[in-house]
Scaffold this motif. Structure first.
Motif, PDB file in Angstrom:
ATOM      1  N   THR A 134       0.831  -1.207   0.000  1.00 42.56           N
ATOM      2  CA  THR A 134       0.000   0.000   0.000  1.00 42.56           C
ATOM      3  C   THR A 134       0.863   1.254   0.000  1.00 42.56           C
ATOM      4  N   VAL A 135       1.876   1.288   0.850  1.00 43.46           N
ATOM      5  CA  VAL A 135       2.747   2.462   0.928  1.00 43.46           C
ATOM      6  C   VAL A 135       3.486   2.657  -0.395  1.00 43.46           C
ATOM      7  N   VAL A 136       3.965   1.575  -0.991  1.00 46.90           N
ATOM      8  CA  VAL A 136       4.684   1.680  -2.272  1.00 46.90           C
ATOM      9  C   VAL A 136       3.752   2.195  -3.365  1.00 46.90           C
ATOM     10  N   VAL A 137       2.510   1.716  -3.388  1.00 45.86           N
ATOM     11  CA  VAL A 137       1.549   2.165  -4.406  1.00 45.86           C
ATOM     12  C   VAL A 137       1.256   3.653  -4.244  1.00 45.86           C
ATOM     13  N   VAL A 138       1.063   4.104  -3.009  1.00 47.33           N
ATOM     14  CA  VAL A 138       0.795   5.529  -2.784  1.00 47.33           C
ATOM     15  C   VAL A 138       1.991   6.374  -3.195  1.00 47.33           C
ATOM     16  N   LEU A 139       3.199   5.935  -2.853  1.00 42.85           N
ATOM     17  CA  LEU A 139       4.407   6.683  -3.217  1.00 42.85           C
ATOM     18  C   LEU A 139       4.574   6.733  -4.731  1.00 42.85           C
TER      19      LEU A 139
ATOM     20  N   LEU B   9       4.287  10.102  -7.224  1.00 38.96           N
ATOM     21  CA  LEU B   9       5.403  10.562  -8.053  1.00 38.96           C
ATOM     22  C   LEU B   9       5.015  10.571  -9.534  1.00 38.96           C
ATOM     23  N   LEU B  10       4.355   9.513  -9.984  1.00 36.37           N
ATOM     24  CA  LEU B  10       3.986   9.434 -11.397  1.00 36.37           C
ATOM     25  C   LEU B  10       2.942  10.487 -11.767  1.00 36.37           C
ATOM     26  N   LEU B  11       1.956  10.673 -10.932  1.00 36.73           N
ATOM     27  CA  LEU B  11       0.903  11.633 -11.252  1.00 36.73           C
ATOM     28  C   LEU B  11       1.433  13.065 -11.262  1.00 36.73           C
TER      29      LEU B  11
ATOM     30  N   ALA C  82       4.487  13.965 -11.869  1.00 38.76           N
ATOM     31  CA  ALA C  82       5.393  14.144 -13.007  1.00 38.76           C
ATOM     32  C   ALA C  82       4.641  14.079 -14.335  1.00 38.76           C
ATOM     33  N   ALA C  83       3.572  13.282 -14.397  1.00 42.55           N
ATOM     34  CA  ALA C  83       2.866  13.113 -15.664  1.00 42.55           C
ATOM     35  C   ALA C  83       2.030  14.327 -16.030  1.00 42.55           C
ATOM     36  N   GLY C  84       1.491  15.029 -15.020  1.00 46.73           N
ATOM     37  CA  GLY C  84       0.646  16.177 -15.316  1.00 46.73           C
ATOM     38  C   GLY C  84       1.357  17.256 -16.123  1.00 46.73           C
ATOM     39  N   PRO C  85       2.468  17.799 -15.622  1.00 47.06           N
ATOM     40  CA  PRO C  85       3.183  18.813 -16.418  1.00 47.06           C
ATOM     41  C   PRO C  85       3.688  18.277 -17.753  1.00 47.06           C
ATOM     42  N   ALA C  86       4.121  17.007 -17.772  1.00 40.92           N
ATOM     43  CA  ALA C  86       4.635  16.444 -19.023  1.00 40.92           C
ATOM     44  C   ALA C  86       3.532  16.369 -20.080  1.00 40.92           C
ATOM     45  N   LEU C  87       2.337  15.937 -19.680  1.00 40.71           N
ATOM     46  CA  LEU C  87       1.242  15.851 -20.638  1.00 40.71           C
ATOM     47  C   LEU C  87       0.806  17.235 -21.114  1.00 40.71           C
ATOM     48  N   TRP C  88       0.787  18.213 -20.214  1.00 42.55           N
ATOM     49  CA  TRP C  88       0.406  19.573 -20.622  1.00 42.55           C
ATOM     50  C   TRP C  88       1.407  20.135 -21.631  1.00 42.55           C
ATOM     51  N   THR C  89       2.692  19.916 -21.367  1.00 37.64           N
ATOM     52  CA  THR C  89       3.707  20.416 -22.290  1.00 37.64           C
ATOM     53  C   THR C  89       3.594  19.741 -23.639  1.00 37.64           C
ATOM     54  N   ARG C  90       3.265  18.465 -23.638  1.00 38.46           N
ATOM     55  CA  ARG C  90       3.186  17.729 -24.890  1.00 38.46           C
ATOM     56  C   ARG C  90       2.029  18.216 -25.760  1.00 38.46           C
ATOM     57  N   PHE C  91       0.877  18.502 -25.126  1.00 42.58           N
ATOM     58  CA  PHE C  91      -0.312  18.856 -25.905  1.00 42.58           C
ATOM     59  C   PHE C  91      -0.546  20.362 -26.006  1.00 42.58           C
ATOM     60  N   ALA C  92      -0.002  21.142 -25.052  1.00 35.81           N
ATOM     61  CA  ALA C  92      -0.254  22.586 -25.068  1.00 35.81           C
ATOM     62  C   ALA C  92       0.988  23.393 -25.393  1.00 35.81           C
TER      63      ALA C  92
ATOM     64  N   ALA D  27      -5.234  20.578 -10.116  1.00 35.57           N
ATOM     65  CA  ALA D  27      -4.188  19.555 -10.141  1.00 35.57           C
ATOM     66  C   ALA D  27      -3.847  19.052  -8.752  1.00 35.57           C
ATOM     67  N   VAL D  28      -4.002  19.892  -7.715  1.00 37.72           N
ATOM     68  CA  VAL D  28      -3.629  19.482  -6.356  1.00 37.72           C
ATOM     69  C   VAL D  28      -4.518  18.354  -5.839  1.00 37.72           C
ATOM     70  N   PRO D  29      -5.846  18.471  -5.858  1.00 34.35           N
ATOM     71  CA  PRO D  29      -6.665  17.349  -5.357  1.00 34.35           C
ATOM     72  C   PRO D  29      -6.702  16.146  -6.282  1.00 34.35           C
ATOM     73  N   LEU D  30      -6.325  16.304  -7.550  1.00 38.65           N
ATOM     74  CA  LEU D  30      -6.361  15.163  -8.458  1.00 38.65           C
ATOM     75  C   LEU D  30      -5.356  14.087  -8.071  1.00 38.65           C
ATOM     76  N   VAL D  31      -4.220  14.484  -7.470  1.00 32.28           N
ATOM     77  CA  VAL D  31      -3.212  13.497  -7.085  1.00 32.28           C
ATOM     78  C   VAL D  31      -3.732  12.565  -5.989  1.00 32.28           C
ATOM     79  N   PRO D  32      -4.263  13.071  -4.853  1.00 29.52           N
ATOM     80  CA  PRO D  32      -4.794  12.127  -3.859  1.00 29.52           C
ATOM     81  C   PRO D  32      -5.960  11.300  -4.372  1.00 29.52           C
ATOM     82  N   ILE D  33      -6.771  11.882  -5.270  1.00 26.94           N
ATOM     83  CA  ILE D  33      -7.874  11.093  -5.847  1.00 26.94           C
ATOM     84  C   ILE D  33      -7.305   9.938  -6.673  1.00 26.94           C
ATOM     85  N   GLY D  34      -6.278  10.236  -7.470  1.00 22.19           N
ATOM     86  CA  GLY D  34      -5.632   9.163  -8.226  1.00 22.19           C
ATOM     87  C   GLY D  34      -4.999   8.120  -7.333  1.00 22.19           C
ATOM     88  N   GLN D  35      -4.411   8.553  -6.219  1.00 23.78           N
ATOM     89  CA  GLN D  35      -3.826   7.587  -5.282  1.00 23.78           C
ATOM     90  C   GLN D  35      -4.898   6.706  -4.659  1.00 23.78           C
TER      91      GLN D  35
END
Length: 800
Positions: free
Chosen positions: A39-44, A48-50, A52-62, A75-83
């Motif tokens: 569980t701890v590894v999945v949350v960590l 990290l992935l979410l 890092a992926a958010g800015p990378a995807l925005w740069t790629r498409f915008a 973007a701030v609450p989206l990370v805990p929701i994804g976790q």
């Protein structure tokens, strides 16, 4: 993500894992750790992935376009929701993979299955006493708890940039053992979370030092490390000292446990409390019809409800935790006898009349149990004790059929059964005893002195208790003892009922080194004209089960009950039976003073306490939904609390309106927005620095800002006015400076300019996790300690 965010995320994960070690004394084995680690590894990894992926995807498409303000704030609450979603996938993979897509991605069917597991977990919390068995339901709830705490700590430490404040989440782990463990919880459960707190403090200090000096070289052992180590050691010492003084709960259980009953209820005689005496049933003025049995044999054996396998010096015999993983509806035989055991196949159709209990009476060694007109999956089987018990159901109104393999060992087989090695799990568990009275231990040694095999030892003890020449009498009324030890008093006065005989024999057999336990249930009852048997409350009984190598559990009955109620056990004839009137040598009864009595439960009062646990009529999906919803609300409350406190603080300063209060609010706003402001700067220097941010300059040089087209003259002028007012109030006489509505308006204009000049993500963080709360509290505590220290060092000497 920058390096500080990655470091804070890793520190938060490691601290959460260390904090979870507080759960170690709650479980009987270490099976809780792998799912917690996952569980701890999945949350960590998810965080990290979410991030890092958010800015990378925005740069790629915008491309180079800036992120819109509203989108950056989301973007701030989206990370805990994804976790949370990832933790849900982990729960699915661990506990409901069968109907999930690829065994991981939840589907409607797998969600229902997972809801059933979580519902089982809530039932297991009621059934299990600590240390609890690591059952799937309890482990699933533990994953939910650890997942929510890990997400909250990660959010505060990384998104909120407050690793030290995140340490409060570790207190949640402490609440579990403190509320469920009686006595000490061990050094690991205290030291590991303290180390986690120290790690978060180090991460907080390291992050602050890095923000102040990004160009300087940082070392692992810096100022922050020393402070963190000191605080962590202080927390550990405080935990050890305070933990020894704080009172614990009276019951060491998750709630009550199946065997924890001081349960209430009337003395109806319709159920068997596994820790209460049978005497209440045996003294009912009128017997109650409980069961009607149609057996395939003319002489059926006992119907066992539950086995008592734990013996305590103060509580007597009780039921340990039951493993509720296996349903009676699962394939395969429930409790087959070893291949070397001689047995007979018995089928019994049982109709419940007045019986109402969570424990289902079944013959010895049941193979299959089929519930008619009911859900068999709600009935579980514990292989260790051979007990069938209900999950949120009782036997009331049931009709069921049991196929069993009743043992019928020959005396030759029993004589040939060797002693179990001390390393055998059965030998180790079922010979455990507290310190016995020396006279009892001496009696056992005398009885088994000439015994060569375990069977000889059991026969010697059984013969001593069943030989009328030794003066043992069946009686529901016993004279009060004088030794303070119920077992010693029973062996001296030699009067008692079935539970006293069975309990005493089981203790003596264990003292002889042979595994034994007490069984509660019913004798076969009286035969009716149609060939069925009627079992009433008068048939409630207790007997002994002894384990023999290669043969399994074999019943022995030391109680002198009437012949029409007794079960014929050819391998365990009574010593005074007609075919064997030669009494065994009578050992001297124990006399003299005694130590602490081991069997308070063996001589109970006349009040029967039936096991009457509350039943749940809630739908299977409702409980896990409420648990998940409640956990989400708690998480949201934790997230919203700092923002609410900061808002109230700002309102108080604005209502004050004094230059000092407004300047404090301006400084707090700068800290929240991550604007570097040195505490040694004068108000004018601070105003120039903030004006450079408002004008979006690259810096300030010699007091001259390099302007860009998008400026805010109103905000710059407001900053200048606030700085001048702060300087004037600093040198004014106390009481001469009052609130100024124009300065309040200037503060609002300055704040608007600063907020507009910062990125959307920074604005969202400033609202959700204002950094000034922690730095302001730290400064106030430091000032208070400094004043206290100054007062101590400057205290005037006493004159004489």
């Amino acid at each position: 993500m920058n390096r500080e965010d990655i470091g804070s995320a890793v520190a938060a994960a490691v601290a959460t894992l260390l904090g979870a070690f507080a759960l170690k004394p709650v479980y009987a084995t270490g099976a809780w750790f792998p799912p917690v680690l996952a569980t701890v590894v999945v949350v960590l990894a998810g965080g990290l992935l979410l991030r890092a992926a958010g800015p990378a995807l925005w740069t790629r498409f915008a491309g180079d376009r800036p992120v819109p303000g509203k989108l950056g704030g989301l973007a701030v609450p989206l990370v805990p929701i994804g976790q949370m979603v990832l933790v849900g996938c982990l729960l699915t993979a661990l506990y409901a993979p069968r109907d999930a897509f690829l065994g991981v991605i939840p589907t409607p069917t797998s969600i229902r299955a997972l809801g059933a597991v979580l519902s089982d977990g809530s039932a297991e919390m009621r059934e299990q006493a600590t240390p609890a068995l690591p059952l799937h339901g309890l482990l699933a709830l533990t994953v939910v708890l650890v997942g929510l705490v890990a997400i909250a700590i990660d959010l505060v430490a990384v998104a909120g940039r407050q690793p030290a404040l995140a340490g409060l989440g570790l207190l949640i782990f402490y609440c579990v053992p403190v509320a469920t463990i009686t006595g000490g919880i061990g050094l690991t459960a205290i030291a590991a979370p303290a180390a986690g707190l120290g790690l978060l403090l180090w991460a907080d200090q390291n992050r602050r030092l890095a923000r102040r000096n990004r160009s300087g070289r940082r070392t692992l052992l810096g100022t922050g490390t020393l402070l963190a180590v000191r605080t962590g050691v202080f927390a550990l010492a405080a935990g050890l000292v305070i933990g020894a003084l704080v009172p614990t709960l009276t019951e060491g259980s998750l709630t009550t446990g199946l065997g924890g009953g001081e349960g209430g209820g009337s003395s109806t005689g319709t159920s068997l409390d596994p820790v209460a005496a049978l005497q209440g049933q045996l003294t009912l003025p009128d017997p109650i019809d409980l069961l009607r049995v149609d057996a395939s044999v003319d002489d059926p054996g006992y119907l066992r409800a539950v086995s008592l396998d734990r013996y305590d010096a103060n509580k007597g015999w009780s039921l340990s935790n039951l493993d509720g993983e296996r349903s009676i509806a699962d394939r395969g035989s429930l409790a087959p006898l070893p291949s070397d055991e001689q047995s007979r196949r018995v089928t019994e159709s049982i109709t419940v009349l007045g019986h109402d209990d969570r424990f289902m009476p079944v013959p010895n060694s049941p193979l299959t149990v089929a519930v008619h007109d009911g859900d068999s999956r709600n009935w579980r089987f514990d292989e260790t004790t051979g007990t069938v018990f209900g999950r949120n159901v009782t036997t009331a109104g049931l009709s069921y059929e049991v196929t069993a393999s009743e043992p019928e060992p020959s005396t030759a087989l029993l004589e040939a059964s060797p002693a179990l090695p001390q390393t055998n799990p059965v030998q180790n568990q079922y010979t455990q005893l507290p310190l016995l009275n020396p006279s009892v231990a001496s009696l056992v040694r005398d009885l088994v002195a000439d015994a060569r095999t375990p069977y000889d030892k059991v026969r010697a003890i059984h013969g001593f208790l069943t030989n009328r020449a030794n003066g043992f009498v069946y009686s529901l009324s016993t004279a009060p003892g004088t030794s303070g030890d119920d077992l010693t008093d029973f062996l001296r006065l030699r009067r008692g009922y079935c539970e006293q005989y069975a309990g005493a024999m089981a203790v003596m057999v264990r003292a002889a080194g042979v595994p034994a336990r007490v069984a509660l249930g019913y004798t076969p009852g009286k035969e009716a004209s149609d060939g069925t048997r009627l079992i009433t409350s008068d048939d409630a009984h207790a007997w002994v089960e002894v384990y023999f190598a290669d043969l399994g559990w074999v019943p022995f009955d030391p109680t002198p009950i009437s012949a029409d109620r007794a079960v014929q056990l050819p391998w365990a004839p009574r010593a005074d039976a007609p075919q064997n009137n030669e009494p065994l040598p009578t050992a001297a009864a124990p006399t003299g003073p005694t130590q602490a009595g081991p069997t308070k439960q063996l001589d109970p009062d006349n009040t029967f306490r039936p096991l009457n646990l509350p039943q749940s009529s809630t739908a299977a999906w409702l409980r896990p939904t409420l648990l998940f919803g409640g956990g989400t609300l708690v998480l949201l409350a934790v997230i919203a609390t700092p923002a609410l406190i900061r808002r109230l603080q700002r309102r108080r300063r604005l209502s004050d309106g004094a230059p000092a209060a407004l300047w404090d609010e301006l400084a707090a706003t700068a800290v929240d927005l991550g604007i570097p402001v040195h505490p040694a700067w004068t108000p004018r220097q601070t105003a120039r620095q903030l004006a450079g941010v408002v004008n979006r300059t690259d810096g300030a040089s010699a007091g001259r800002a390099v302007r860009r087209p998008d400026t805010d003259p109103a905000a710059v002028d407001a900053l200048r006015r606030l700085a001048l007012a702060e300087e004037a109030s600093s040198y004014a006489r106390p009481g001469t400076v009052s609130a100024d509505p124009e300065l309040v308006a200037a503060l609002r204009a300055a704040r608007r300019g600063l907020v507009r000049a910062t990125p959307p993500r920074t604005r969202a963080l400033a609202v959700l996790w204002p950094s000034s709360l922690l730095t302001g509290a730290g400064r106030r505590w430091g000032d208070a300690l400094g004043r206290r220290a100054t007062g101590l060092t400057r205290r005037r000497p006493r004159t004489v």
